[in-house]
Design an enzyme around this catalytic site. Structure first.
Site, PDB file in Angstrom:
ATOM      1  N   LYS A   2       0.160 -18.060  -9.350  1.00  0.00           N
ATOM      2  CA  LYS A   2       0.039 -17.505  -9.913  1.00  0.00           C
ATOM      3  C   LYS A   2       1.054 -18.367 -11.617  1.00  0.00           C
ATOM      4  O   LYS A   2       1.867 -18.650 -11.406  1.00  0.00           O
ATOM      5  CB  LYS A   2       0.699 -15.634 -10.233  1.00  0.00           C
ATOM      6  CG  LYS A   2       0.829 -15.028 -11.406  1.00  0.00           C
ATOM      7  CD  LYS A   2       1.385 -13.450 -10.910  1.00  0.00           C
ATOM      8  CE  LYS A   2       0.983 -13.153 -11.489  1.00  0.00           C
ATOM      9  NZ  LYS A   2       1.987 -11.768 -11.653  1.00  0.00           N
TER      10      LYS A   2
ATOM     11  N   SER B 121       2.122  -5.865  -9.539  1.00  0.00           N
ATOM     12  CA  SER B 121       1.464  -6.620  -9.186  1.00  0.00           C
ATOM     13  C   SER B 121       1.123  -7.394  -8.346  1.00  0.00           C
ATOM     14  O   SER B 121       0.053  -8.481  -8.277  1.00  0.00           O
ATOM     15  CB  SER B 121       2.310  -7.509 -10.704  1.00  0.00           C
ATOM     16  OG  SER B 121       1.227  -6.883 -12.021  1.00  0.00           O
TER      17      SER B 121
ATOM     18  N   SER C 128      -1.417  -7.500 -11.223  1.00  0.00           N
ATOM     19  CA  SER C 128      -1.663  -8.760 -12.604  1.00  0.00           C
ATOM     20  C   SER C 128      -1.698  -9.774 -11.495  1.00  0.00           C
ATOM     21  O   SER C 128      -2.265 -10.177 -12.699  1.00  0.00           O
ATOM     22  CB  SER C 128      -0.240  -9.187 -13.658  1.00  0.00           C
ATOM     23  OG  SER C 128       0.729  -9.431 -12.851  1.00  0.00           O
TER      24      SER C 128
HETATM   25  N1  GLN Z   1       1.284  -3.005 -13.727  1.00  0.00           N
HETATM   26  C1  GLN Z   1       1.874  -2.716 -14.436  1.00  0.00           C
HETATM   27  C2  GLN Z   1       2.480  -3.691 -15.892  1.00  0.00           C
HETATM   28  O1  GLN Z   1       1.356  -4.040 -16.385  1.00  0.00           O
HETATM   29  C3  GLN Z   1       3.480  -3.591 -13.441  1.00  0.00           C
HETATM   30  C4  GLN Z   1       2.658  -5.162 -13.708  1.00  0.00           C
HETATM   31  C5  GLN Z   1       3.519  -6.184 -12.687  1.00  0.00           C
HETATM   32  O2  GLN Z   1       4.404  -6.557 -11.550  1.00  0.00           O
HETATM   33  N2  GLN Z   1       3.608  -7.260 -13.091  1.00  0.00           N
HETATM   34  O3  GLN Z   1       3.704  -3.639 -15.772  1.00  0.00           O
END
Ligand code: GLN
Length: 504
Positions: free
Chosen positions: A81, A180, A156
Site C-alpha cells: 500500500k 481499510s 482504503s
Molecule cells: N473508511 C474509514 C475512514 O475513511 C476507514 C479507513 C481506514 O481504515 N484507513 O476513515
C-alpha cells in the site's frame, strides 16, 4: 504455465521456489504479464517497479542456487500500500501532496519482509491518506473491482485487494484504521486481517489516526494471511506502541472441530443496514460454525450505534494533527503560484489547498473543529469516553465468548461513484469495522458466499486483543466450510490440535 503458477497460494509458491521446482523469473514473468493485461482497466498500482523486482528476484535466485535459504517468503511477489515506506520507491499516500515523496528508508515491516525473501513489485492505489471506504478518493483515480469493473474495490487499501484478487500479486500489505484492510478484502473476495493494536510496528507507515492505525496482511487465503502476519509482526524498539504477537500464528494449528468454542453475534449488527443476501450468508456462516461444533448465539454488545460517530470524531481529530506536517515546507507539494513565493502564509495555505483532495480537507476541518477550544470537551473528549465504553463492552463480551462474528459491510461492493453522492452514508457503512479499531481488537475478513452476479460477501471474525492465534485457527476452518464443496472438510490437517490456549 502462468495460470497454474498464479493459482498457487503464497505458501505453496515459496515452498516450490525453495525446493527449486519453480524459478523466480518465471513467477515474475507471470505476474508482470498479468499486470500488463489488467492494470490499464483496474488502476490497482500507483507505481510498478518491474526493474527493481527483477533485481530482487535475481539476487534471491542466486542465493538459492548456492544453497542458501532466503526465508519463508522467498520469491513471493508482493504489493505494498502506498502509505508504507519502501526505500527508493515513491510513497504518495494516493495524494498530490506526496506525489514526489521518495522515502530514504524502509518501514519496519518492509525490512522484515526483505529478510524473509519477499519481492516488492510495486505500490498500490489507495484512498487519499487512507480516508475512504471505497477506493475512490485517490488523486490518481479510482481503483476498480477486478470481479466487476463497474464496482468499487473497497477502501482504503483498494489497490492491495484488487492486485491480489486479480493475480497481479500473491500477497499485499494494507493498513486498517477503521476497516481499510477488511472492507476491500471483502469486496474483492480475498482474506484481510487487522492485527491487534501494537502487534505490528508502524514505523514507516504514514500516520492517519495514530490510536487506531495498524498494518495488516491481505492474502488469497487464511494460511497466507497467517504466514505474512508472522513475518511482519513483532516488537520494534523504534515504535513504542509495538508489542508483537502474544503467540506464534504460523503454521496454523490443525483443528478438526470447534467443540467448546463460544461465538457471539452482536444483535445490533443485525439491523436494517444489512441486505437480505448479507444476512443470509451471515446465517450460513453461523450454521457452518455450529456444524463444526461451536456454540453460536446473538447477544447485546451495547454502544454499536455510537461507534461510527466516535470513530469519525477521533479519526478526524488525529488526522488534522498528523497531516499538519504536510505544508509545502517540511514535506510535500508546494504551490507554483508566484504570488505565494514571498508570502509565507499564502504559500502554506495555497500548498495545502492545492495538495489535498476534498475528502482529506473535509476531515482536517472537522478535526480542527472538534479539537478547538470550547468544543474539545463536547466532541473529542466525549468521543474518547465513548471509545472507552466500547472497549469495556468488548471486554465483557470476551468474558463469555471466544470470538465474535459479524458482517464486514452491509452488502457486496457498491457501484463506482456512489460514495461521492452521499459521504455520510459512506461513513455509516463502516459501522461493522470501526469497533475493532476503537477497541484495539484483532479482526479478520473472509469471503463467504456470493450474490447472483458472483460478488462476494465478507464475513468478519473478531478476537480479543492478542488473540490472533485462535482467531486464525477458527477462520481457517470457516474458510474450508465456505469452499464450494461444502462443510466438514477442514483445510488444515486431520485430527488433533487444540484451541485451549490462553485466549480460546
Ligand atoms: N473508511 C474509514 C475512514 O475513511 C476507514 C479507513 C481506514 O481504515 N484507513 O476513515
Amino acid at each position: 504455465m502462468a495460470k497454474a503458477l498464479l493459482s498457487l497460494s503464497a505458501a505453496q509458491l515459496s515452498e516450490r521456489i525453495r525446493n527449486k521446482e519453480i524459478r523466480i523469473t518465471d513467477v515474475l514473468d507471470a505476474v508482470f504479464e498479468t499486470i500488463q493485461k489488467r492494470e490499464q482497466e483496474l488502476g490497482a498500482f500507483i507505481t510498478v517497479d518491474e526493474k527493481g523486482a527483477r533485481e530482487q528476484g535475481d539476487a534471491l535466485q542466486r542465493r538459492l542456487d548456492v544453497g542458501e535459504d532466503p526465508g519463508p517468503l522467498c520469491g513471493v511477489p508482493m504489493a505494498i500500500k502506498d502509505n508504507i515506506c519502501v526505500k527508493g520507491l515513491p510513497t504518495t499516500c494516493g495524494s498530490r501532496m506526496l506525489k514526489e515523496f521518495v522515502p530514504t528508508y524502509d518501514a519496519e515491516v518492509i525490512k522484515r519482509l526483505r529478510e524473509a525473501g519477499a519481492i516488492f513489485i510495486g505500490k498500490t492505489n489507495m484512498d487519499e491518506f487512507g480516508m475512504g471506504s471505497y477506493g475512490e478518493t485517490s488523486f490518481f483515480g479510482a481503483c476498480k473491482n477486478p470481479l466487476d469493473l463497474t464496482k468499487v474495490a473497497g477502501g482504503s487499501s483498494a489497490g492491495s485487494a484488487a492486485a491480489v484478487a486479480a493475480g497481479e500479486a500473491f500477497l499485499a500489505l494494507g493498513s486498517d484504521t477503521g476497516g481499510s484492510v477488511r472492507t476491500p478484502a471483502a469486496f474483492c473476495g480475498i482474506v484481510g486481517f487487522k492485527p491487534s493494536y501494537g502487534a505490528v510496528s508502524r514505523r514507516g507507515l504514514v500516520a492517519y489516526a495514530s490510536s487506531m492505525d495498524q498494518i495488516g496482511p491481505m492474502a488469497k487465503n487464511v494460511e497466507d494471511a497467517a504466514l505474512l502476519l508472522q513475518v511482519i509482526a513483532g516488537e520494534d524498539p523504534m515504535d513504542a506502541t509495538s508489542r508483537g504477537l502474544k503467540e506464534s500464528v504460523w503454521p496454523i494449528q490443525n483443528r478438526c472441530d470447534l467443540s467448546g468454542i463460544r461465538i457471539g453475534i452482536p444483535s445490533g449488527w443485525l439491523q436494517d443496514q444489512l441486505s437480505g443476501g448479507m444476512r443470509q450468508n451471515l446465517e450460513q456462516a453461523a450454521a457452518a460454525l455450529r456444524d463444526l461444533g461451536a456454540a453460536v448465539e446473538t447477544f447485546d454488545l451495547g454502544y454499536e450505534d455510537l461507534a461510527v460517530a466516535a470513530y469519525y470524531t477521533i479519526a478526524d481529530a488525529q488526522c488534522s494533527s498528523n497531516l499538519a506536517r504536510f505544508d509545502g515546507m517540511k514535506y510535500g507539494y508546494r504551490t507554483q503560484d508566484p504570488a505565494a513565493s514571498s508570502d509565507l502564509h499564502r504559500m502554506l495555505k495555497q500548498s495545502r489547498s492545492e495538495g489535498f483532495g476534498r475528502e482529506v480537507k473535509r476531515r482536517i476541518m472537522l478535526g480542527g473543529f472538534v479539537l478547538s477550544e470550547g468544543y474539545y470537551e463536547a466532541y473529542y473528549l466525549r468521543a474518547l469516553k465513548v471509545c472507552r465504553l466500547i472497549r469495556e463492552a468488548f471486554t465483557r463480551a470476551f468474558e463469555h465468548y471466544d470470538l465474535l462474528l459479524g458482517p464486514v459491510s452491509g452488502d457486496v461492493a457498491p457501484p463506482l461513484g456512489a460514495s461521492f453522492l452521499d459521504n455520510l452514508k459512506m461513513y455509516e457503512s463502516d459501522c461493522y469495522t470501526v469497533p475493532a479499531n476503537l477497541a484495539g481488537l484483532c479482526a479478520l475478513s473472509l469471503p463467504f458466499g456470493a450474490n447472483e452476479n458472483g460478488l462476494p460477501y465478507g464475513i468478519q471474525l473478531l478476537g480479543d486483543t492478542g488473540c490472533e492465534k485462535g482467531l486464525l485457527e477458527v477462520a481457517a476452518l470457516l474458510e474450508a466450510a465456505a469452499l464450494p464443496d461444502g462443510y466438514q472438510q477442514a483445510a488444515y490437517g486431520e485430527k488433533g490440535g487444540d484451541l485451549n490456549g490462553e485466549c480460546l
